[in-house]
Design an enzyme around this catalytic site. Sequence first.
Site, short mmCIF file in Angstrom:
data_model
loop_
_atom_site.label_atom_id
_atom_site.label_comp_id
_atom_site.label_asym_id
_atom_site.label_seq_id
_atom_site.Cartn_x
_atom_site.Cartn_y
_atom_site.Cartn_z
N GLU A 21 18.99 5.33 -81.22
CA GLU A 21 18.06 4.18 -80.68
C GLU A 21 17.42 3.39 -81.57
OE1 GLU A 21 15.40 4.82 -77.11
OE2 GLU A 21 13.81 4.65 -78.60
N TRP A 53 13.01 -2.08 -74.89
CA TRP A 53 12.49 -3.34 -74.27
C TRP A 53 10.78 -3.25 -74.74
CZ3 TRP A 53 15.03 -6.88 -71.32
CH2 TRP A 53 14.44 -7.86 -70.57
#
Length: 594
Positions: A21, A53
């Site tokens: 990630e 996000w």
Amino acid sequence: MKVIDKIQSLADEGKTAFSFEFFPPKTEDGVDNLFERMDRMVAYGPTFCDITWGAGGSTADLTLDIASRMQNVVCVESMMHLTCTNMPVEKIDHALETIRSNGIQNVLALRGDPPHGQDKFVQVEGGFDCALDLVNHIRSKYGDYFGITVAGYPEAHPDVIGENGLASNEAYQSDLEYLKKKIDAGADLIVTQLFYDTDIFLKFVNDCRQIGISCPIVPGIMPINNYRGFLRMTGFCKTKIPVEVMAALEPIKDNEEAVKAYGIHLGTEMCKKMLAHGVKSLHLYTLNMEKSALAILMNLGMIDESKISRSLPWRRPANVFRTKEDVRPIFWANRPKSYISRTKGWEDFPQGRWGDSRSASYGALSDHQFSRPRARDKKLQQEWVVPLKSVEDIQEKFKELCLGNLKSSPWSELDGLQPETRIINEQLIKVNSKGFLTINSQPSVNAERSDSPTVGWGGPVGYVYQKAYLEFFCSKEKLDAVVEKCKALPSITYMAVNKGEQWVSNTAQADVNAVTWGVFPAKEIIQPTIVDPASFNVWKDEAFETWSRSWANLYPEADPSRNLLEEVKNSYYLVSLVENDYINGDIFAVFADL
């Protein structure tokens, strides 16, 4: 491809998946650095990578851009986080349509954190109240196109964890039931919040199975890189810190290297325990750093620095529209991002064979092909901007590159010499010393094992072959000498063109020459790299323009060095040379006695 399908396919083969990630950096330089880091990490073959996000939707546009570049330029299966915070349904659909048009099939559906300056989540007008609503919307509007991942909380959602650091049993059970609703609504994968007590995760998995959640549950692992950052993150997420972890960290908390080393050890031991209990996938929260995440995977034996596998000689695209692409011209071997940019408008991509000329559909040359990360621009400045008084000075820079003294090249998006180039670098040095300025090459290969660390591709139990290839700039006089020499070397084919479109060649315009191929069990011959005149004619504009855009323009206007480079660009020929005898041929025989 959907992440769930990739994970299940690996599990069926008895393999463990891993993924990374990343988050959107705040600065342009940070974004450039992130993509360089991604390039290095993706070489190890993660199942997917995801991009977050920002809180309150603060990085929406940047997240969309990074996700698209990950999928189409970095060429890794990408998953984009999507939250409900400050997102009316129109914005949500815009985000989903954007990633769908860029070939992305994976979304992590989240409620999201409260906007900046607020303590609680507030539903925006025309938006959704929770991740369940978002999952329902994606499935109802987009059908089965997207793979949907949702978050799982082994210790319960932070909103229901009390001051004592624990959630009540009622709150925990309610959280599990809500997770099941998200799965029942169409989510097909769970990735968990970070944790440091492995037993809590294993209990969570068992509790999920007890209530009928059967999809894969992927543990989220965050390596400890910094003591204060660790406390800040665990405090924000209300994550339990085991007593033994705090006891190990306390004496070394001011020694950052010791903290990182312990973080790698802890992450490794956590993963070992989970793998022993049947976990089939690991998700590493990198915090945009690579060393700790990679070290954990190396400790587990899941990756090996010396054995980075390639499915093709170039990185296979992840874009759903390009997944079957397996043939490319060799000319862009060192500029794969430019090639992807110039072919993104194609409706069909070559599979199995190159086929008819498609030069008319190459995208026009633009500033985009010559845009560089600032770090690479700085490296070119440092390594290539020197006083150039003669062509011999230019030759010297090309020789330095072949010697391995330079890590950058105006004609390459890659770092330094590629492994296979080192096989022939001594010959390349001699060729450049004679005024043939090489920008692309490959050695001949005859039935080398496909898992060779230097020339291998396509996985194990195969054999790969290559015709020797050489691409260079030279003067008209030197080209004439090469052409004359080739008359006595019938196995060598050549094409040459200058900026004024003057062609010299011993091949037909429709000829397509496979220069790399592989033989694998139960497969047709794979030929991923070709040479063809039509594509060479397109490439030559980019190759000549690189003299100006990526080298001469680094000097001030009217600088003598800049003028010299422009003179070379305007007078030299670009030459493509293939030795078709890959068994006994010698491409460097062309340059003997020249």
